[in-house]
Design a protein around this motif. Structure first.
Motif, mmCIF file in Angstrom:
data_model
loop_
_atom_site.group_PDB
_atom_site.id
_atom_site.type_symbol
_atom_site.label_atom_id
_atom_site.label_comp_id
_atom_site.label_asym_id
_atom_site.label_seq_id
_atom_site.Cartn_x
_atom_site.Cartn_y
_atom_site.Cartn_z
ATOM 1 N N VAL A 56 -23.092 -0.717 18.323
ATOM 2 C CA VAL A 56 -22.417 -0.887 18.368
ATOM 3 C C VAL A 56 -21.599 0.249 19.278
ATOM 4 C CG1 VAL A 56 -19.755 0.092 17.288
ATOM 5 C CG2 VAL A 56 -21.531 -1.049 16.612
ATOM 6 N N ALA A 57 -22.472 1.154 19.905
ATOM 7 C CA ALA A 57 -22.420 2.248 20.891
ATOM 8 C C ALA A 57 -22.646 2.412 22.507
ATOM 9 C CB ALA A 57 -23.992 3.306 20.602
ATOM 10 N N LEU A 58 -24.067 0.720 22.199
ATOM 11 C CA LEU A 58 -23.870 0.218 23.450
ATOM 12 C C LEU A 58 -23.245 -0.088 23.925
ATOM 13 C CD1 LEU A 58 -25.995 -0.386 25.717
ATOM 14 C CD2 LEU A 58 -26.850 -2.333 24.478
ATOM 15 N N ASP A 59 -21.972 -0.876 23.144
ATOM 16 C CA ASP A 59 -20.876 -1.575 24.101
ATOM 17 C C ASP A 59 -19.374 -0.258 23.582
ATOM 18 O OD1 ASP A 59 -22.183 -3.992 23.772
ATOM 19 O OD2 ASP A 59 -21.634 -4.865 21.981
ATOM 20 N N ASP A 60 -19.517 0.326 23.171
ATOM 21 C CA ASP A 60 -18.203 1.279 22.690
ATOM 22 C C ASP A 60 -18.604 2.536 22.815
ATOM 23 O OD1 ASP A 60 -16.032 3.010 21.796
ATOM 24 O OD2 ASP A 60 -15.525 1.844 20.600
ATOM 25 N N ALA A 61 -18.650 3.678 24.166
ATOM 26 C CA ALA A 61 -18.972 5.011 24.412
ATOM 27 C C ALA A 61 -18.075 6.432 23.802
ATOM 28 C CB ALA A 61 -19.371 4.756 25.709
ATOM 29 N N GLY A 62 -17.377 5.575 23.028
ATOM 30 C CA GLY A 62 -16.731 6.529 21.960
ATOM 31 C C GLY A 62 -17.160 6.452 21.359
ATOM 32 N N SER A 63 -18.502 5.522 20.463
ATOM 33 C CA SER A 63 -19.456 6.197 19.027
ATOM 34 C C SER A 63 -20.457 6.961 19.017
ATOM 35 C CB SER A 63 -20.202 4.673 18.848
ATOM 36 O OG SER A 63 -19.722 3.062 19.175
ATOM 37 N N TRP A 64 -20.085 7.634 20.777
ATOM 38 C CA TRP A 64 -21.397 9.225 20.804
ATOM 39 C C TRP A 64 -21.330 10.158 20.559
ATOM 40 C CZ3 TRP A 64 -26.387 7.072 21.806
ATOM 41 C CH2 TRP A 64 -26.646 5.831 21.813
ATOM 42 N N PRO A 65 -20.208 10.367 19.874
ATOM 43 C CA PRO A 65 -20.039 11.542 18.980
ATOM 44 C C PRO A 65 -20.896 11.432 17.673
ATOM 45 C CG PRO A 65 -17.958 11.644 20.506
ATOM 46 C CD PRO A 65 -18.886 10.163 21.031
ATOM 47 N N ALA A 66 -19.912 10.602 17.839
ATOM 48 C CA ALA A 66 -20.015 10.542 16.193
ATOM 49 C C ALA A 66 -21.563 10.567 15.274
ATOM 50 C CB ALA A 66 -19.571 8.824 14.814
ATOM 51 N N ILE A 67 -22.360 9.646 16.376
ATOM 52 C CA ILE A 67 -23.438 9.848 16.825
ATOM 53 C C ILE A 67 -24.622 11.330 16.774
ATOM 54 C CG2 ILE A 67 -26.199 9.197 17.246
ATOM 55 C CD1 ILE A 67 -23.842 6.340 18.312
ATOM 56 N N ALA A 68 -23.880 11.748 17.802
ATOM 57 C CA ALA A 68 -24.937 13.563 17.555
ATOM 58 C C ALA A 68 -24.150 13.986 17.025
ATOM 59 C CB ALA A 68 -23.769 14.034 18.950
ATOM 60 N N ALA A 69 -22.831 13.768 15.843
ATOM 61 C CA ALA A 69 -22.496 14.089 14.579
ATOM 62 C C ALA A 69 -23.817 14.508 13.283
ATOM 63 C CB ALA A 69 -22.054 14.511 14.659
ATOM 64 N N TRP A 70 -24.420 14.010 13.480
ATOM 65 C CA TRP A 70 -25.591 12.818 12.197
ATOM 66 C C TRP A 70 -26.679 13.277 12.667
ATOM 67 C CZ3 TRP A 70 -24.632 7.314 12.522
ATOM 68 C CH2 TRP A 70 -23.040 6.547 12.120
ATOM 69 N N THR A 71 -26.607 14.194 13.619
ATOM 70 C CA THR A 71 -27.929 15.387 13.428
ATOM 71 C C THR A 71 -28.079 16.351 12.869
ATOM 72 O OG1 THR A 71 -28.393 14.292 16.334
ATOM 73 C CG2 THR A 71 -29.600 16.044 15.675
ATOM 74 N N HIS A 72 -26.784 16.617 12.954
ATOM 75 C CA HIS A 72 -26.767 18.196 11.935
ATOM 76 C C HIS A 72 -26.651 17.656 10.473
ATOM 77 C CE1 HIS A 72 -27.650 19.885 15.749
ATOM 78 N NE2 HIS A 72 -26.349 19.535 15.872
ATOM 79 N N ASP A 73 -26.829 16.851 10.780
ATOM 80 C CA ASP A 73 -26.440 15.827 8.906
ATOM 81 C C ASP A 73 -27.013 16.222 7.357
ATOM 82 O OD1 ASP A 73 -23.823 13.858 7.836
ATOM 83 O OD2 ASP A 73 -25.425 14.055 6.754
ATOM 84 N N PRO A 74 -26.596 16.713 6.103
ATOM 85 C CA PRO A 74 -27.538 17.253 5.516
ATOM 86 C C PRO A 74 -28.327 16.007 4.480
ATOM 87 C CG PRO A 74 -25.664 18.266 5.177
ATOM 88 C CD PRO A 74 -25.191 17.337 5.964
ATOM 89 N N TRP A 75 -27.892 14.911 5.297
ATOM 90 C CA TRP A 75 -28.298 13.448 4.517
ATOM 91 C C TRP A 75 -29.357 13.188 6.161
ATOM 92 C CZ3 TRP A 75 -29.606 10.995 0.000
ATOM 93 C CH2 TRP A 75 -30.077 10.241 0.418
ATOM 94 N N MET A 76 -31.119 12.986 4.896
ATOM 95 C CA MET A 76 -31.555 13.324 5.982
ATOM 96 C C MET A 76 -31.837 11.836 6.444
ATOM 97 S SD MET A 76 -34.781 11.322 6.445
ATOM 98 C CE MET A 76 -35.870 11.181 4.719
ATOM 99 N N TRP A 77 -31.671 10.408 6.000
ATOM 100 C CA TRP A 77 -31.235 9.597 6.525
ATOM 101 C C TRP A 77 -30.174 9.216 7.811
ATOM 102 C CZ3 TRP A 77 -35.905 6.891 6.158
ATOM 103 C CH2 TRP A 77 -36.214 7.354 5.169
ATOM 104 N N ARG A 78 -29.456 9.870 7.535
ATOM 105 C CA ARG A 78 -28.547 10.319 8.910
ATOM 106 C C ARG A 78 -28.801 11.063 10.388
ATOM 107 N NH1 ARG A 78 -24.119 12.176 4.840
ATOM 108 N NH2 ARG A 78 -23.138 9.672 4.120
ATOM 109 N N ARG A 79 -29.936 12.028 10.190
ATOM 110 C CA ARG A 79 -30.148 12.399 10.551
ATOM 111 C C ARG A 79 -31.370 11.905 12.011
ATOM 112 N NH1 ARG A 79 -30.953 16.167 7.052
ATOM 113 N NH2 ARG A 79 -33.138 16.566 7.121
#
Length: 242
Positions: free
Chosen positions: A127-150
């Motif tokens: 999805v991110a490859l086709d829709d650049a608007g995806s990247w802010p959400a992916i970046a936010a997961w880096t700091h998520d408490p849930w390890m699997w989102r990180r």
């Protein structure tokens, strides 16, 4: 029952016919899964997912999100993987808006590397490859408490890396933010995504390793440098004092 649910139920029934109790026991140990395991092969699950696409080729994102809700929460590992592979078949129907609700919630239901990796790479990363608007959400997961989102915040870059269209600065920022992680699955993911870069551009992978510096864990370094030439590995070890 709508056509999508009928197709999903037929795919589930097919997996249960193909399940192997002997293989299930070994696969459950390998996956370290708390869920029921049928003992199907991954090709069996992919075949079942493709059968759903053939039966309901026009399913849209809203219908899929509703139709896959129960399947993705199933107590059976094979069902959860089936849900991911069905979503993969329809990945082009999803947009960046689905990362903040559907896929955010979906990752929260997963606690196994097999399903997290499949969702991150085959669906979210696509999805991110086709829709650049995806990247802010992916970046936010880096700091998520849930390890699997990180972990997903790293692995979602892999399709873009393979397409030579990845976001170098964002990936470097995510790796840097996760350097102090002690979780095996995070350290492994940092190395894995850099290794993917090394497959296509060894010089770029070397540059990123040097930018991350001595804080890069031994596991991450081992994975990241595994496919680099021996002389490059030696140069990196010297620069990082390893």
């Amino acid at each position: 029952m709508g056509p999508l649910l009928e197709a999903i139920e037929a795919a589930q029934a097919d997996l249960r016919r193909r399940g192997d109790p002997v293989k299930a026991e070994g696969r459950k140990r390998y996956l370290k899964s708390r869920l029921e395991v049928l003992g199907c092969g991954v090709p069996d699950v992919r075949r079942a997912a493709k059968s759903v696409k053939r039966r309901v080729p026009e399913a849209d994102a809203a219908l899929l999100a509703d139709g896959l809700a129960a399947l993705r929460s199933s107590p059976c590992h094979d069902d959860r993987l089936l849900a991911i592979f069905i979503a993969q078949q329809f990945a082009g129907r999803f947009r960046h808006t689905h990362l903040t609700d559907v896929f955010h919630d979906w990752l929260g239901e997963l606690s196994n590397w097999d399903t997290v990796d499949a969702l991150s790479i085959f669906v979210i990363g696509r999805v991110a490859l086709d829709d650049a608007g995806s990247w802010p959400a992916i970046a936010a997961w880096t700091h998520d408490p849930w390890m699997w989102r990180r972990r997903a915040s790293l692995l979602a870059h892999i399709p873009s890396v393979r397409a030579a269209r990845f976001r170098e600065a964002q990936l470097a920022d995510s790796c840097r933010a996760l350097l102090d992680e002690t979780e095996f699955f995070i350290r492994k993911a940092i190395g894995w995504v850099i290794r993917e870069i090394a497959d296509r551009d060894p010089a770029q992978a070397e540059k990123l390793i040097l930018e991350l510096g001595p804080g890069l864990s031994a596991l991450s370094f081992k994975e990241a440098s595994r496919k680099l030439p021996g002389e490059t590995q030696l140069r990196l070890r010297t620069a990082l004092s390893r």
